[in-house]
Design a protein around this motif. Structure first.
Motif, PDB file in Angstrom:
ATOM      1  N   ARG A  50       0.821  -1.198   0.000  1.00  0.00           N
ATOM      2  CA  ARG A  50       0.000   0.000   0.000  1.00  0.00           C
ATOM      3  C   ARG A  50       0.865   1.262   0.000  1.00  0.00           C
ATOM      4  NH1 ARG A  50      -3.501  -2.483   3.278  1.00  0.00           N
ATOM      5  NH2 ARG A  50      -5.084  -3.070   1.785  1.00  0.00           N
ATOM      6  N   LEU A  99      -3.058   6.264   5.529  1.00  0.00           N
ATOM      7  CA  LEU A  99      -3.229   4.826   5.322  1.00  0.00           C
ATOM      8  C   LEU A  99      -3.610   4.172   6.640  1.00  0.00           C
ATOM      9  CD1 LEU A  99      -0.159   4.046   3.034  1.00  0.00           C
ATOM     10  CD2 LEU A  99      -2.539   4.291   2.354  1.00  0.00           C
ATOM     11  N   VAL A 100      -4.530   3.236   6.547  1.00  0.00           N
ATOM     12  CA  VAL A 100      -5.048   2.601   7.758  1.00  0.00           C
ATOM     13  C   VAL A 100      -3.970   1.767   8.465  1.00  0.00           C
ATOM     14  CG1 VAL A 100      -6.736   0.921   8.589  1.00  0.00           C
ATOM     15  CG2 VAL A 100      -7.408   2.629   6.899  1.00  0.00           C
ATOM     16  N   ASN A 101      -3.029   1.194   7.673  1.00  0.00           N
ATOM     17  CA  ASN A 101      -2.015   0.306   8.251  1.00  0.00           C
ATOM     18  C   ASN A 101      -0.841   1.027   8.901  1.00  0.00           C
ATOM     19  OD1 ASN A 101      -2.621  -1.553   5.397  1.00  0.00           O
ATOM     20  ND2 ASN A 101      -3.085  -2.289   7.443  1.00  0.00           N
TER      21      ASN A 101
ATOM     22  N   ARG B 145      -6.720  -1.577  -4.797  1.00  0.00           N
ATOM     23  CA  ARG B 145      -5.925  -0.917  -3.759  1.00  0.00           C
ATOM     24  C   ARG B 145      -5.923   0.608  -3.889  1.00  0.00           C
ATOM     25  NH1 ARG B 145      -1.586  -4.433  -2.737  1.00  0.00           N
ATOM     26  NH2 ARG B 145      -3.097  -5.299  -1.298  1.00  0.00           N
ATOM     27  N   LYS B 149     -10.544   3.267   0.220  1.00  0.00           N
ATOM     28  CA  LYS B 149      -9.973   3.854   1.419  1.00  0.00           C
ATOM     29  C   LYS B 149      -9.117   2.799   2.119  1.00  0.00           C
ATOM     30  CE  LYS B 149     -11.303   6.339   5.582  1.00  0.00           C
ATOM     31  NZ  LYS B 149     -12.415   6.792   6.421  1.00  0.00           N
ATOM     32  N   HIS B 150      -9.604   1.571   2.102  1.00  0.00           N
ATOM     33  CA  HIS B 150      -8.824   0.453   2.618  1.00  0.00           C
ATOM     34  C   HIS B 150      -9.417  -0.831   2.054  1.00  0.00           C
ATOM     35  CE1 HIS B 150      -5.786  -1.155   5.221  1.00  0.00           C
ATOM     36  NE2 HIS B 150      -6.621  -1.993   5.799  1.00  0.00           N
ATOM     37  N   VAL B 179     -14.711   0.510   1.038  1.00  0.00           N
ATOM     38  CA  VAL B 179     -13.836  -0.512   1.605  1.00  0.00           C
ATOM     39  C   VAL B 179     -14.199  -1.832   0.937  1.00  0.00           C
ATOM     40  CG1 VAL B 179     -13.159  -1.740   3.703  1.00  0.00           C
ATOM     41  CG2 VAL B 179     -13.680   0.703   3.815  1.00  0.00           C
ATOM     42  N   TYR B 205      -5.397   3.870  12.934  1.00  0.00           N
ATOM     43  CA  TYR B 205      -6.441   4.662  12.269  1.00  0.00           C
ATOM     44  C   TYR B 205      -7.049   5.645  13.258  1.00  0.00           C
ATOM     45  CZ  TYR B 205     -10.803   5.552   9.756  1.00  0.00           C
ATOM     46  OH  TYR B 205     -11.854   6.152   9.110  1.00  0.00           O
TER      47      TYR B 205
END
Lengths: 214, 598
Positions: A50, A99-101, B145, B149-150, B179, B205
């Motif tokens: 990502r 980014l969520v990660n 990807r 957003k995720h 998502v 997050y």
């Protein structure tokens, strides 16, 4: 640094409101710099993908990436080297932060930091060139990690510029192969509070305000 | 609810987060139950080999939510978007692997650019076959990807419930977005104790709430100092349910308001402070206000190029105050002098007590003068007696609904006319594809919005489409008919790809390359009837009112109203792509002026 590197819109806006074209915090905003960004993220393939995908999707430069597990196996640390002006790099760090990660994104460029890269270099030698090669290796505090009758593999670590200089010195001797690990970096202090990526937006006028209060 | 046979008490065990006696269920059953726990009330889906276990579990469990069988996965994602935009809830899509997943890609990209909260569940081949180029295999997380957003690939059934929780949390919070959750078939068949987590447990997050107080003080000072302030309001305002706070702020400080395409509905357009929308097809007085303002306060807007045109020439005199929940939007396209990062509603409520009433009468008078100089484009009734001015249809729809409707538009000229001629006054009353500009969005999105009306709001849903875009997802008509949705669909038929034709006419010397749809257009009335809908046609201006009245008399299925409109009609004013906002074409004759200038 010069006026031409600001966009016309920014210059006009700053002139209009009597703001200095180059407030301290914005010094060199539009000049391209090499930036080292440390990212901690979830230790999964998808998370790394990502991050690198973000660079291609948003059209950012990516000079090197080094990644590895940290003391916490579920957390990986990534060191990115990118080239861009401060505005682009601020945009990169915010996108990475989104980014969520990712857990933490720090631009180490302006911090007191150490940076290291490891380089393995395979070079040809003869009985005449051997002493000089070993001399250069010593100057760069390298090590010989393998020797065959025609070639030796040297290992050197150091900041990016040192590696570049070492490779430059070896070119005359016929480099067979070079492998570089990419930069890893760390700030020197126990705690480091990175400048707010929005500082250029926020700090300048408040600094003015503080001055007028005094 | 699962029957006893679905639970095996003997195998109950301590679940991951310590709850005892959690029922052990198959992955497919966990999925169905997790959606129930999440409070999902509607799923738009299409079955296939890789989700057959989930569909089977739904048949056995008979969950509390309804499933809508769409006829194309793209229609399903747009329907979920329309549902989400009209209700403010998260839309849910369930499709199979491979083609099912790739068919959702356009809708996912659309939701990404327009910040629409949807969760798309895709089937996947069993984990041991991933990477083998198996039947109906696509690398779904790889493909999606950069437009989500995720996204998640669930590799272990023990992670399924928590992943569902996380997916909805991410889609809904912060800047909303799509998502994707990829569900391999073996994960659907494996068994695990089912506990739906209370918390999403996402360490990396964070969601911004209120803005930094220091910044709020600075912003209040900037508003106080400004003589020509302007509020520039985007879809983020509606996502944050902030229209009330916004209206309060605008009225308190007498700041005029201009809205983007997605901001329409955030501020009542009947208000004296409403300027209408801005940008490429915005009004002359609005764009002039932008170019002359000394403070632009952007709320949940992202300075899109269709709004700014030439960024360097945009709002040359204005300081920029930017309220946004997404830090990466700040100074992305236009340098922000002050940034308030946070939820738009929270930030506006923080700001409200600090802003003093202002006197902006001179500024408002100036804007009125511009409005008088160049009033909104006045269309003419076509010479041809069997043609109808498309703008008049939108006006007639406003007369019929009085703003008490959800207006859904497709993409093209008619979309611009809806924004210009319909007076939006309600939040979440405008649904359209802005960022991606997806033709074929309108009908399925209207269908999704109409389903949304069953679960709370009770408004008519009106879809305005063109002949080009309508055909792209016309298959969903029969779905709307099967569910008895009283959709009102207006097709403005000019037998052309109108917006492309307009550009060809203005900028490509009337070379109408492949935009003539007449040879391939269906008979829209017959098309509607073939899909079990009512089909109506108006071919002259005096039939418009009758057709609309007839359409509103039908309440048990969709009505398609075809209006014959002239192909020559163009959308004005227009800022050509990349030009400065005050460099507008305001009337037809400007075209000849351009031609002369060469």
């Amino acid at each position: 640094m010069s006026e031409e590197t600001l966009t016309r819109q920014q210059i006009r806006r700053k002139r209009k409101f009597g703001e200095p074209l180059l407030p301290e915090e914005e010094d060199g905003t539009e000049q391209e710099h090499r930036h080292i960004i440390a990212v901690t993220l979830e230790n999964t393939i998808g998370a790394l993908n990502r991050v690198t995908n973000l660079f291609s999707a948003r059209g950012f430069n990516l000079e090197s990436v080094a990644v590895g597990e940290t003391d916490e196996p579920s957390v990986a640390r990534l060191t990115l080297v990118t080239v861009g002006n401060d505005r682009i790099v601020a945009q990169i760090t915010r996108q990475l932060d989104n980014l969520v990660n990712t857990y933490d994104v720090t631009d180490l460029t302006d911090a007191e930091h150490v940076e290291r890269e490891l380089c393995l270099l395979k070079v040809q030698y003869s009985s005449e060139t051997r002493p000089e090669i070993l001399d250069i290796k010593d100057i760069f505090r390298g090590r010989v990690v393998n020797v065959t009758p025609e070639t030796m593999v040297l290992e050197v670590t150091g900041p990016n510029k040192k590696i570049n200089a070492f490779i430059g010195m070896m070119e005359a001797h016929g480099i067979e192969e070079v492998a570089r690990s990419g930069q890893v970096a760390m700030h020197r202090n126990l705690e480091y509070e990175p400048p707010n990526p929005l500082a250029s937006t926020d700090a300048a006028p408040s600094a003015n305000g503080a001055a007028s209060d005094a | 609810m699962p029957t006893d046979s679905l639970q095996s008490p003997s195998r109950s065990s301590t679940s991951q987060n310590g709850a005892v006696n959690a029922p052990t269920l198959k992955g497919s059953e966990i999925f169905v139950r997790a959606l129930e726990e999440e409070g999902v009330d509607r799923v738009f889906g299409h079955p296939g080999g890789a989700v057959i276990k989930i569909y089977d579990a739904m048949e056995r469990i008979q969950p509390s939510y309804d499933h809508v069988l769409v006829r194309h996965e793209q229609g399903g994602t747009h329907a979920a978007e329309g549902y989400a935009k009209a209700t403010g809830r998260v839309g849910t899509v369930l499709v199979t692997s491979g083609p099912g997943a790739t068919n959702t890609v356009t809708g996912i990209a659309d939701a990404y650019l327009d910040s629409v909260p949807i969760v798309v569940f895709t089937g996947q081949v069993p984990t041991h076959l991933i990477g083998n180029d198996s039947f109906q295999e696509t690398d779904t997380t790889g493909v999606t990807r950069s437009i989500t957003k995720h996204n998640f690939l669930v590799r272990d059934v023990n992670e399924l419930a928590s992943t569902v929780k996380q997916a909805y949390h991410i889609a809904r919070t912060g800047r909303p977005g799509p998502v994707v959750v990829d569900l391999p078939k073996d994960v659907q068949m494996d068994e695990a104790p089912f506990v739906y987590p209370e918390e999403p447990g996402l360490d990396g997050y964070t969601v911004p709430g209120a803005a930094a107080p220091k910044q709020v003080d600075r912003a209040a000072k900037m508003i106080e100092d400004a003589d020509k302030p302007l509020l520039y309001v985007g879809g983020g305002t509606i996502n944050a349910d902030a229209p009330e706070a916004l209206t309060a702020l605008a009225r308190k400080a007498n700041i005029p308001v201009t809205t983007t395409l997605h901001g329409l509905g955030a501020f009542p357009e009947t208000d004296d402070l409403a300027l209408g929308w801005l940008g490429m097809h915005g009004f002359y007085h609005t764009n002039m206000a932008v170019q002359n303002a000394d403070l632009i306060m952007a709320v949940g807007a992202r300075f899109d190029d269709r709004v700014t045109g030439d960024v360097d020439e945009w709002a040359p005199n204005a300081k920029i105050l930017h309220v946004d929940i997404d830090p990466s939007c700040i100074s992305k396209n236009v340098y922000a002098d002050c940034a308030l990062i946070g939820d738009a509603q929270d930030v506006l409520r923080q700001l409200l007590p600090k802003v003093e009433p202002k006197d902006t009468d001179d500024w408002l008078a100036q804007i009125d003068a511009w409005r008088a100089d160049c009033p909104p484009y006045e269309y003419e009734t076509p010479d041809d007696a069997d043609q109808i001015a498309p703008e008049s249809v939108v006006e007639a729809l406003y007369d019929k609904t009085q703003g008490e409707a959800v207006m859904v538009s497709d993409v093209g000229q008619h979309q611009m006319w809806v924004c210009q001629y319909y007076k939006f006054g309600k939040t979440r009353s405008h649904v359209s594809s802005g960022g991606l500009g997806t033709m074929g969005f309108g009908l399925p999105a209207a269908m999704g919005a109409a389903f949304g009306m069953r679960e709370g709001r009770d408004l008519d849903v009106v879809c305005v489409s063109g002949d080009g875009g309508f055909v792209m997802n016309a298959q969903e008509l029969s779905v709307a008919a099967a569910h008895g949705l009283p959709l009102k669909i207006a097709v403005l038929n000019n037998n052309y790809l109108g917006m492309v034709r307009q550009w060809q006419s203005l900028f490509h010397e009337d070379r109408f390359s492949h935009t003539d749809l007449k040879p391939t257009n269906p008979d829209f009335v017959t098309l509607a009837e073939a899909h079990h809908c009512v089909g109506l046609r108006a071919t002259s201006p005096d039939e418009v009112g009758d057709v609309i009245d007839q359409a509103w008399d039908v309440d048990d299925r969709p009505v398609v109203m075809e209006f014959q409109v002239p192909k020559e009609e163009m959308v004005f004013p227009m800022v050509p792509a990349g030009a400065a906002s005050d460099d507008m074409l305001t009337e037809m004759f400007d075209k000849e002026a351009i031609a002369k200038e060469g």
